[in-house]
Motif scaffolding. Structure first.
Motif, mmCIF file in Angstrom:
data_model
loop_
_atom_site.group_PDB
_atom_site.id
_atom_site.type_symbol
_atom_site.label_atom_id
_atom_site.label_comp_id
_atom_site.label_asym_id
_atom_site.label_seq_id
_atom_site.Cartn_x
_atom_site.Cartn_y
_atom_site.Cartn_z
ATOM 1 N N PRO A 49 0.813 -1.219 0.000
ATOM 2 C CA PRO A 49 0.000 0.000 0.000
ATOM 3 C C PRO A 49 0.844 1.266 0.000
ATOM 4 C CG PRO A 49 -0.146 -1.142 2.116
ATOM 5 C CD PRO A 49 0.546 -2.070 1.178
ATOM 6 N N ALA A 50 0.558 2.143 -0.958
ATOM 7 C CA ALA A 50 1.345 3.362 -1.103
ATOM 8 C C ALA A 50 0.994 4.408 -0.044
ATOM 9 C CB ALA A 50 1.136 3.945 -2.504
ATOM 10 N N PHE A 51 -0.202 4.285 0.555
ATOM 11 C CA PHE A 51 -0.639 5.235 1.581
ATOM 12 C C PHE A 51 -1.231 4.472 2.763
ATOM 13 C CE2 PHE A 51 -0.701 7.636 -2.350
ATOM 14 C CZ PHE A 51 -0.133 8.853 -1.973
ATOM 15 N N GLU A 52 -1.260 5.135 3.898
ATOM 16 C CA GLU A 52 -1.921 4.565 5.071
ATOM 17 C C GLU A 52 -3.368 4.209 4.701
ATOM 18 O OE1 GLU A 52 -2.685 3.392 9.052
ATOM 19 O OE2 GLU A 52 -0.759 3.869 8.087
ATOM 20 N N PRO A 53 -3.780 2.940 4.874
ATOM 21 C CA PRO A 53 -5.156 2.568 4.521
ATOM 22 C C PRO A 53 -6.165 3.354 5.354
ATOM 23 C CG PRO A 53 -3.786 0.611 4.773
ATOM 24 C CD PRO A 53 -2.983 1.772 5.273
ATOM 25 N N PRO A 54 -7.194 3.916 4.709
ATOM 26 C CA PRO A 54 -8.179 4.709 5.441
ATOM 27 C C PRO A 54 -9.230 3.857 6.154
ATOM 28 C CG PRO A 54 -8.710 4.717 3.116
ATOM 29 C CD PRO A 54 -7.413 3.966 3.252
ATOM 30 N N GLY A 55 -9.192 2.533 5.941
ATOM 31 C CA GLY A 55 -10.146 1.632 6.582
ATOM 32 C C GLY A 55 -9.478 0.300 6.844
ATOM 33 N N ARG A 56 -10.301 -0.710 7.079
ATOM 34 C CA ARG A 56 -9.780 -2.045 7.362
ATOM 35 C C ARG A 56 -8.960 -2.554 6.179
ATOM 36 N NH1 ARG A 56 -13.591 -7.285 8.773
ATOM 37 N NH2 ARG A 56 -11.905 -8.761 9.238
ATOM 38 N N TYR A 57 -7.784 -3.135 6.475
ATOM 39 C CA TYR A 57 -6.866 -3.561 5.427
ATOM 40 C C TYR A 57 -6.644 -5.069 5.494
ATOM 41 C CZ TYR A 57 -2.528 -4.143 2.753
ATOM 42 O OH TYR A 57 -1.588 -4.571 1.850
ATOM 43 N N HIS A 58 -6.601 -5.713 4.328
ATOM 44 C CA HIS A 58 -6.198 -7.106 4.223
ATOM 45 C C HIS A 58 -5.018 -7.191 3.273
ATOM 46 C CE1 HIS A 58 -6.217 -11.392 3.167
ATOM 47 N NE2 HIS A 58 -6.777 -11.567 4.353
ATOM 48 N N TRP A 59 -4.183 -8.190 3.483
ATOM 49 C CA TRP A 59 -2.975 -8.396 2.679
ATOM 50 C C TRP A 59 -3.276 -8.400 1.190
ATOM 51 C CZ3 TRP A 59 -0.029 -13.575 1.935
ATOM 52 C CH2 TRP A 59 1.293 -13.336 1.536
ATOM 53 N N PHE A 60 -4.451 -8.900 0.800
ATOM 54 C CA PHE A 60 -4.782 -8.994 -0.618
ATOM 55 C C PHE A 60 -5.078 -7.640 -1.260
ATOM 56 C CE2 PHE A 60 -6.782 -13.494 0.079
ATOM 57 C CZ PHE A 60 -5.524 -13.993 0.377
ATOM 58 N N ASP A 61 -5.153 -6.558 -0.455
ATOM 59 C CA ASP A 61 -5.675 -5.281 -0.943
ATOM 60 C C ASP A 61 -4.616 -4.296 -1.442
ATOM 61 O OD1 ASP A 61 -8.167 -6.196 -0.162
ATOM 62 O OD2 ASP A 61 -8.160 -5.109 1.747
ATOM 63 N N GLY A 62 -3.361 -4.481 -1.086
ATOM 64 C CA GLY A 62 -2.360 -3.441 -1.307
ATOM 65 C C GLY A 62 -2.071 -3.163 -2.772
ATOM 66 N N ASP A 63 -1.523 -1.982 -3.036
ATOM 67 C CA ASP A 63 -1.093 -1.633 -4.390
ATOM 68 C C ASP A 63 -0.002 -2.599 -4.855
ATOM 69 O OD1 ASP A 63 -2.507 1.023 -4.803
ATOM 70 O OD2 ASP A 63 -1.422 1.410 -2.932
ATOM 71 N N GLY A 64 -0.056 -2.986 -6.123
ATOM 72 C CA GLY A 64 0.976 -3.852 -6.656
ATOM 73 C C GLY A 64 2.309 -3.129 -6.750
ATOM 74 N N MET A 65 3.374 -3.834 -6.382
ATOM 75 C CA MET A 65 4.726 -3.337 -6.634
ATOM 76 C C MET A 65 5.519 -4.453 -7.282
ATOM 77 S SD MET A 65 7.727 -1.757 -4.182
ATOM 78 C CE MET A 65 7.209 -0.032 -4.277
ATOM 79 N N ILE A 66 6.170 -4.123 -8.395
ATOM 80 C CA ILE A 66 6.986 -5.092 -9.116
ATOM 81 C C ILE A 66 8.440 -4.936 -8.678
ATOM 82 C CG2 ILE A 66 7.619 -6.027 -11.354
ATOM 83 C CD1 ILE A 66 4.582 -6.006 -10.715
ATOM 84 N N HIS A 67 9.050 -6.055 -8.306
ATOM 85 C CA HIS A 67 10.478 -6.107 -7.979
ATOM 86 C C HIS A 67 11.152 -6.923 -9.077
ATOM 87 C CE1 HIS A 67 9.574 -4.726 -3.818
ATOM 88 N NE2 HIS A 67 8.462 -5.408 -4.035
ATOM 89 N N ALA A 68 12.150 -6.362 -9.712
ATOM 90 C CA ALA A 68 12.818 -7.017 -10.837
ATOM 91 C C ALA A 68 14.292 -7.195 -10.515
ATOM 92 C CB ALA A 68 12.653 -6.191 -12.111
ATOM 93 N N ILE A 69 14.771 -8.428 -10.621
ATOM 94 C CA ILE A 69 16.189 -8.737 -10.420
ATOM 95 C C ILE A 69 16.716 -9.270 -11.743
ATOM 96 C CG2 ILE A 69 17.853 -10.116 -9.130
ATOM 97 C CD1 ILE A 69 15.614 -10.237 -6.898
ATOM 98 N N THR A 70 17.601 -8.505 -12.371
ATOM 99 C CA THR A 70 18.128 -8.849 -13.688
ATOM 100 C C THR A 70 19.532 -9.421 -13.542
ATOM 101 O OG1 THR A 70 16.815 -7.124 -14.758
ATOM 102 C CG2 THR A 70 18.728 -7.945 -15.964
ATOM 103 N N LEU A 71 19.737 -10.600 -14.135
ATOM 104 C CA LEU A 71 21.027 -11.283 -14.077
ATOM 105 C C LEU A 71 21.624 -11.357 -15.470
ATOM 106 C CD1 LEU A 71 20.003 -14.324 -11.803
ATOM 107 C CD2 LEU A 71 20.786 -12.057 -11.087
ATOM 108 N N GLY A 72 22.929 -11.173 -15.565
ATOM 109 C CA GLY A 72 23.628 -11.286 -16.842
ATOM 110 C C GLY A 72 25.110 -11.118 -16.649
ATOM 111 N N ASP A 73 25.890 -11.944 -17.324
ATOM 112 C CA ASP A 73 27.362 -11.884 -17.227
ATOM 113 C C ASP A 73 27.828 -11.989 -15.781
ATOM 114 O OD1 ASP A 73 27.698 -11.565 -20.003
ATOM 115 O OD2 ASP A 73 27.277 -9.414 -19.821
ATOM 116 N N GLY A 74 27.094 -12.766 -14.982
ATOM 117 C CA GLY A 74 27.491 -12.985 -13.598
ATOM 118 C C GLY A 74 27.210 -11.817 -12.671
ATOM 119 N N ARG A 75 26.466 -10.811 -13.140
ATOM 120 C CA ARG A 75 26.176 -9.634 -12.325
ATOM 121 C C ARG A 75 24.668 -9.500 -12.130
ATOM 122 N NH1 ARG A 75 29.622 -4.947 -15.243
ATOM 123 N NH2 ARG A 75 29.085 -3.784 -13.362
ATOM 124 N N ALA A 76 24.289 -8.649 -11.167
ATOM 125 C CA ALA A 76 22.871 -8.514 -10.825
ATOM 126 C C ALA A 76 22.495 -7.055 -10.628
ATOM 127 C CB ALA A 76 22.557 -9.293 -9.548
#
Length: 464
Positions: A49-76
């Motif tokens: 969640p990008a902001f403090e939830p204004p009401g009851r919050y469940h784990w399934f509700d938060g804003d999506g965030m993509i984490h990308a780990i790129t590997l190549g030539d032995g580096r990350a």
């Protein structure tokens, strides 16, 4: 004075708490050596969640965030970015949270829905898609993770898309479905290898259910209709729109991929819930379906928080269903007694006979089901009926394990298992590259990320 939701909600604390900074980190520190032939990007999605939830919050509700780990030539390299939905744009303009759960909180306006895109991230036909099961997919730019907008397949998609489409390893098709509390309750779709939506079919179901995932074989589609029923009666008392009604049992709908709604055959088995199948395959006149099976799913019930046996039933364990297509009936066989989730196979075996599977697991001493934290990774050898476990420690939660083959022609378990793990002592996260043939051994490499990655849901690998 009312307390903030983040002060009282366990899904906003510890490593469930959001990480709100977006950024890039080059040339990450690595223990061990990243294999030269492991080149591509691991994408992982989850609620943040990008902001403090204004009401009851469940784990399934938060804003999506993509984490990308790129590997190549032995580096990350690491990059993270929000799925910038229309709802999140509104909240950024207002400088505060405007949605409670997935609906806006302004009582003076008609309810509006927020497409968080927070559950899965998949690659098909040159498109990177962030998915949540109640909305259209959201296109993301693969390198920068910029949000490009919702995808409706040129206006051909009517209704939501599951977060769990299946990519057929032979045809290149993307098979998926969408469910709804309102008719039509279930629709099945096929996109061809070029990403064109070429088929949509309404499927008749006995009741409207939360259908999170499904399974395919080379020739069939399997719908899993569980007794978690959309019900708007006694909504406030129950605490949600779903009613657990075990007297209905669970039904498995088998449809030929060459057929349609009229060809679906339903097979009954005992009441249970499935978020995620591992895989399915044909075996003579039968279909074998391996799933992470819950004995029940009414975790919103007050008893679920206070009754240990209730919590234990509201947890998943690996299970095998064998559907006899000729004689009818379903044979039900437990495969393990350890709490588990997020089952995966070698994607080249999707819909085909598999020998190996990978899941997260919970240490037996943590088997109370109080919080969805998994502390180990398991590799199952379903041919031999054995399993091996890699433990990360009681306070170190791990995410969905992902198998990547060493090469196109490599054996089913010849490659690596990628695992994102939280290190509680350091309050940070690491990306583990494990030898798939020795998951308990020393990691091939550990990529040290610049900060912790909150617990999330699903990820996938896109080869360079």
């Amino acid at each position: 004075m009312a307390r903030r939701e983040s002060e009282v909600n366990e899904f906003l604390q510890g490593n469930f708490a959001p990480w709100r900074m977006e950024g890039v980190a080059e040339d990450l520190e690595v223990t061990g050596r990243i294999p030269q032939d492991l080149a591509g990007t691991y994408y992982r999605n989850g609620p943040n969640p990008a902001f403090e939830p204004p009401g009851r919050y469940h784990w399934f509700d938060g804003d999506g965030m993509i984490h990308a780990i790129t590997l190549g030539d032995g580096r990350a390299q690491y990059r993270n970015r929000y799925v910038l939905s229309a709802g999140l744009k509104e909240e950024r303009a207002a400088g505060r949270g405007l949605f409670s759960g997935l609906l806006d909180i302004d009582p003076s306006e008609a309810p509006r829905f927020k497409n968080t895109g927070n559950t899965n991230i998949v690659w098909h036909a040159g498109r990177l898609l962030a998915l949540m099961e109640a909305a259209f997919p959201t296109r993301m730019e693969p390198r920068t993770l910029e949000t490009l907008g919702e995808l409706d397949f040129d206006g051909r998609l009517a209704g939501a898309m599951t977060a769990h489409p299946k990519m057929d390893p032979e045809t290149g098709e993307m098979l998926f479905f969408g469910y709804s509390p309102f008719p039509p309750h279930l629709q099945y779709h096929v996109a061809d290898r070029e990403g064109r939506l070429v088929r949509s079919e309404v499927i008749d179901v006995a009741w409207p259910s939360m259908m999170h995932d499904f399974a395919i074989t080379k020739d069939h589609v399997i719908f899993i209709l569980c007794p978690l029923v959309f019900s708007f009666e006694n909504l406030a008392k129950r605490g949600g729109v779903f009613s657990w009604e075990p007297e209905r049992g669970t039904r498995l709908g088998v449809m030929p991929r060459s057929g349609g709604n009229a060809d679906v055959k339903w097979f009954e088995t005992e009441a249970s819930y499935v978020f995620h199948p591992m895989n399915a395959f044909a075996d003579g006149d039968a279909i074998v379906l391996d799933v992470a099976r819950y004995g029940r799913l009414d975790f919103m019930s007050p008893q679920a928080a206070t009754n240990p046996s209730w919590r234990d039933e509201n947890a998943a364990r690996m299970h095998r269903w064998r559907i006899d297509l000729r004689a009818g009936g379903v044979k039900s066989t437990p495969l393990d007694d350890i709490v588990t989730e997020f089952p995966r196979v070698d994607e080249r075996r999707l819909g085909r006979r598999h020998r190996f599977g990978y899941t997260v697991a919970r240490e037996p001493e943590l088997n109370d089901g109080a919080q969805p934290v998994w502390t180990a990774v398991k590799k199952y050898d379903l041919e031999r009926g054995t399993a091996e476990t890699r433990r990360f420690g009681a306070e170190n939660g791990v995410g969905e394990p992902l198998f990547v083959p060493r090469g196109e022609g490599a054996a089913e378990d010849d490659g690596w298992v990628l695992v994102l793990a939280y290190d509680h002592a350091r309050n940070t996260s690491d990306f583990h590259i494990l030898d798939a043939q020795n998951v308990r051994g020393e990691p091939v490499a550990v990529v040290h990320l610049p900060h912790r990655v909150p617990y999330g849901f699903h990820g996938n690998w896109v080869a360079a």
